[in-house]
Design a protein around this motif. Structure first.
Motif, PDB file in Angstrom:
ATOM      1  N   UNK A  18      -6.705   6.183   4.830  1.00 33.34           N
ATOM      2  CA  UNK A  18      -5.857   5.731   5.924  1.00 33.34           C
ATOM      3  C   UNK A  18      -6.011   6.607   7.150  1.00 33.34           C
ATOM      4  N   UNK A  19      -5.183   6.312   8.150  1.00 33.53           N
ATOM      5  CA  UNK A  19      -5.216   7.124   9.376  1.00 33.53           C
ATOM      6  C   UNK A  19      -3.832   7.097  10.004  1.00 33.53           C
ATOM      7  N   UNK A  20      -3.298   8.248  10.287  1.00 33.76           N
ATOM      8  CA  UNK A  20      -2.015   8.341  10.976  1.00 33.76           C
ATOM      9  C   UNK A  20      -0.935   7.531  10.304  1.00 33.76           C
ATOM     10  N   UNK A  21      -0.398   6.584  11.046  1.00 36.38           N
ATOM     11  CA  UNK A  21       0.672   5.723  10.535  1.00 36.38           C
ATOM     12  C   UNK A  21       0.145   4.442   9.885  1.00 36.38           C
ATOM     13  N   UNK A  22      -1.147   4.372   9.696  1.00 31.76           N
ATOM     14  CA  UNK A  22      -1.764   3.184   9.111  1.00 31.76           C
ATOM     15  C   UNK A  22      -2.293   3.483   7.716  1.00 31.76           C
ATOM     16  N   UNK A  23      -2.139   2.505   6.832  1.00 27.26           N
ATOM     17  CA  UNK A  23      -2.761   2.555   5.510  1.00 27.26           C
ATOM     18  C   UNK A  23      -3.483   1.235   5.293  1.00 27.26           C
ATOM     19  N   UNK A  24      -4.572   1.287   4.537  1.00 29.12           N
ATOM     20  CA  UNK A  24      -5.340   0.084   4.222  1.00 29.12           C
ATOM     21  C   UNK A  24      -5.167  -0.227   2.742  1.00 29.12           C
ATOM     22  N   UNK A  25      -4.996  -1.501   2.432  1.00 26.63           N
ATOM     23  CA  UNK A  25      -4.769  -1.910   1.045  1.00 26.63           C
ATOM     24  C   UNK A  25      -5.423  -3.261   0.811  1.00 26.63           C
ATOM     25  N   UNK A  26      -6.608  -3.239   0.266  1.00 30.50           N
ATOM     26  CA  UNK A  26      -7.317  -4.486  -0.021  1.00 30.50           C
ATOM     27  C   UNK A  26      -8.433  -4.181  -1.009  1.00 30.50           C
ATOM     28  N   UNK A  27      -8.800  -5.179  -1.815  1.00 33.42           N
ATOM     29  CA  UNK A  27      -9.891  -4.972  -2.771  1.00 33.42           C
ATOM     30  C   UNK A  27     -11.202  -4.644  -2.064  1.00 33.42           C
ATOM     31  N   UNK A  28     -11.327  -4.979  -0.776  1.00 36.02           N
ATOM     32  CA  UNK A  28     -12.528  -4.607  -0.016  1.00 36.02           C
ATOM     33  C   UNK A  28     -12.828  -3.116  -0.110  1.00 36.02           C
ATOM     34  N   UNK A  29     -11.797  -2.304  -0.288  1.00 36.43           N
ATOM     35  CA  UNK A  29     -11.988  -0.856  -0.336  1.00 36.43           C
ATOM     36  C   UNK A  29     -12.858  -0.427  -1.516  1.00 36.43           C
ATOM     37  N   UNK A  30     -12.980  -1.295  -2.522  1.00 41.06           N
ATOM     38  CA  UNK A  30     -13.860  -1.007  -3.664  1.00 41.06           C
ATOM     39  C   UNK A  30     -15.264  -1.542  -3.437  1.00 41.06           C
ATOM     40  N   UNK A  31     -15.443  -2.353  -2.391  1.00 43.67           N
ATOM     41  CA  UNK A  31     -16.750  -2.935  -2.126  1.00 43.67           C
ATOM     42  C   UNK A  31     -16.989  -4.231  -2.873  1.00 43.67           C
ATOM     43  N   UNK A  32     -16.012  -4.692  -3.633  1.00 41.44           N
ATOM     44  CA  UNK A  32     -16.099  -5.981  -4.312  1.00 41.44           C
ATOM     45  C   UNK A  32     -14.682  -6.447  -4.618  1.00 41.44           C
TER      46      UNK A  32
END
Length: 516
Positions: free
Chosen positions: A477-491
């Motif tokens: 993540x960055x600062x006040x943002x977080x990312x949450x999606x299966x894309x983070x695994x590349x599949x």
């Protein structure tokens, strides 16, 4: 949910001599035009209604629901914005004539000890229990036998890998099984973040699965056809496209590879008539008041004291102010939303596979060919389509009768534009052509067809994708943002989406209070 009703006169197919008939049909599922509004210029936000939340989650797929659920359980005030009328992402479901059916993902492998949080969730949702500390799935939700069969050389065979043609073919299968065991020693897990990332993994990620198989001398046609099917089923692309890391991960992170029928056993999976919609419906249940459907997020601005999100709601523009925002959208959507450029998103290369899914309501059972009896998962060897599942297979009623078959087709990336432009009638005729050679009575039995299109359904773990530094940066993540999606695994699979949502919630809950 978008539903269009129309009449279809099915063209005569080469394998069918029955008289053409009329049937109901149309698109079922999300309207692609809604998301494509992101391509338009931003509207004037000065008239937007002001809204507030402590944490704002953008996207109501599996990752977004898991993240919101965990934050709310910790006492955080959460609001979740979802583009469509219903949450669930690619795991949502629907009904045809009262029969629940999946519009996307239709099963979940039983999680192993490397995924204790997912095991706990399934116990909480009622899909599993713990008996004297031992986790076990509820029997009613385990896939009923027979779970899968393969049409090969004019007959149905149990399982999905046909018997080896000769000793040389069997020897190749034994060598592949040995390679999978070696990969398990190298380290593979589901979710994949529970495994190490070593030079050995990087070497596998740098080449295609087809290249790796060639180097290993594994060229037996039936084996390669089976491996190609596995890759298309899990990743939306075949062994020429996905990396060797992904090809081995399919087996090494789960059940290994059985080189012969004597070694094989049915892999335990959880499934429901509506597929994984059973899971997302229960994930969403405690979030009813927090979910705001029919909201299209347009822009995300990081500010000194929080994050501002402009969204289009059913009654006009909304300006949301939040302490933190979770981007539980596909990463290419997150890149469009962020007003301040993100170096990791800009550097990311993540190809995506389009999918077509058809729910076919039949007025009676299909005629059976010789061999194995009807199964839950039914695959035609060497077909471009991925086969079909039977929505009634989990029923306790053993009598054949009317049912719904859900057919899956991972399309080449080059055909994405066709999903938007071609009429559903044309897609149906093309899809049925894959099955009428095996089921010539399918057009006669078909009374309703509802097709679902996913233009950007799955991230493809092509060569070099998994090892990108950008993915690791986005997980943090960055600062006040977080990312949450299966894309983070590349599949894209349920386990990775669950882990991404859980990890994002943990990240937010452990950040200093001033950042929250």
């Amino acid at each position: 949910m978008l539903t269009r009703r129309a009449a279809l006169t099915l063209p005569l197919l080469a394998a069918c001599t029955q008289k053409a008939r009329e049937l109901e049909g149309g698109w079922l599922g999300p309207d692609p035009a809604l998301a494509h509004r992101l391509r338009e210029p931003l509207p004037d936000a000065r008239t937007a209604q002001q809204r507030r939340a402590q944490v704002l989650v953008l996207g109501g797929g599996v990752a977004g629901l898991v993240c919101a659920r965990q934050l709310r359980a910790a006492g955080v005030e959460v609001a979740l914005l979802e583009l469509d009328q219903r949450v669930g992402g690619h795991s949502r479901g629907a009904e045809l004539a009262g029969q629940p059916v999946p519009l996307g993902a239709h099963y979940l492998p039983q999680p192993g000890p490397e995924a204790p949080e997912l095991q706990d969730l399934l116990v909480e949702l009622g899909a599993a229990t713990r008996v004297q500390g031992r986790w076990q799935a509820v029997e009613a939700y385990q896939c009923h036998a027979p779970s899968e069969r393969l049409f090969h050389r004019g007959a149905w065979l149990p399982g999905l890998l046909p018997p080896a043609a000769d000793e040389a073919a069997q020897a190749q299968r034994q060598r592949f099984a040995t390679a999978v065991r070696a990969a398990q020693q190298l380290g593979f897990a589901l979710p994949s973040t529970r495994a190490p990332w070593t030079d050995g993994h990087r070497a596998l990620d740098a080449q295609s699965f087809a290249q790796w198989l060639q180097v290993q001398g594994l060229d037996e046609p039936d084996l390669r056809t089976y491996l190609d099917y596995c890759c298309r089923d899990d990743y939306g692309a075949g062994l020429m496209r996905v990396s060797a890391w992904a090809g081995l991960h399919y087996f090494a992170s789960r059940h290994g590879f059985a080189a012969s029928a004597e070694e094989a056993h049915e892999q335990p999976v959880l499934t429901w008539p509506q597929g994984n919609a059973w899971l997302v419906e229960r994930l969403a249940a405690p979030l009813t008041e927090a979910i705001h459907p029919q909201r299209l997020a347009l822009a995300v601005n990081e500010e000194r004291e929080g994050v501002s999100v402009l969204a289009q709601g059913p009654e006009g523009l909304e300006q949301w102010q939040a302490h933190q925002v979770v981007l539980a959208t596909p990463l290419f959507i997150a890149r469009r939303l962020l007003r301040r450029p993100d170096a990791a998103l800009d550097a990311l290369h993540l190809p995506r596979a389009p999918w077509l899914i058809a729910n076919l309501r039949l007025d009676g059972p299909l005629l059976q060919r010789r061999g194995a009896p009807p199964a839950w998962d039914n695959v035609i060897h060497g077909s471009a389509a991925l086969g079909y599942v039977d929505a009634r297979h989990q029923s306790l009623d053993p009598r054949p009768g009317p049912t719904v078959l859900t057919a899956y087709w991972a399309l080449p990336e080059a055909r994405r534009a066709e999903l938007l432009s071609r009429p559903w009638r044309d897609w149906l005729a093309e899809l049925l052509a894959h099955y009428t050679g095996v089921h010539p009575d399918l057009p006669e039995r078909l009374v309703e067809a509802r097709l679902t299109r996913w233009g950007h359904a799955m991230a493809i773990p092509a060569a070099g994708v998994r090892g990108q530094a950008a993915l690791q940066a986005l997980r943090q993540g960055r600062g006040r943002l977080a990312f949450a999606h299966s894309d983070l695994a590349g599949y894209s699979v349920f386990e990775e989406a669950f882990e991404a949502g859980r990890a994002a919630a943990e990240t937010l809950l452990t950040r200093p209070a001033r950042a929250r």
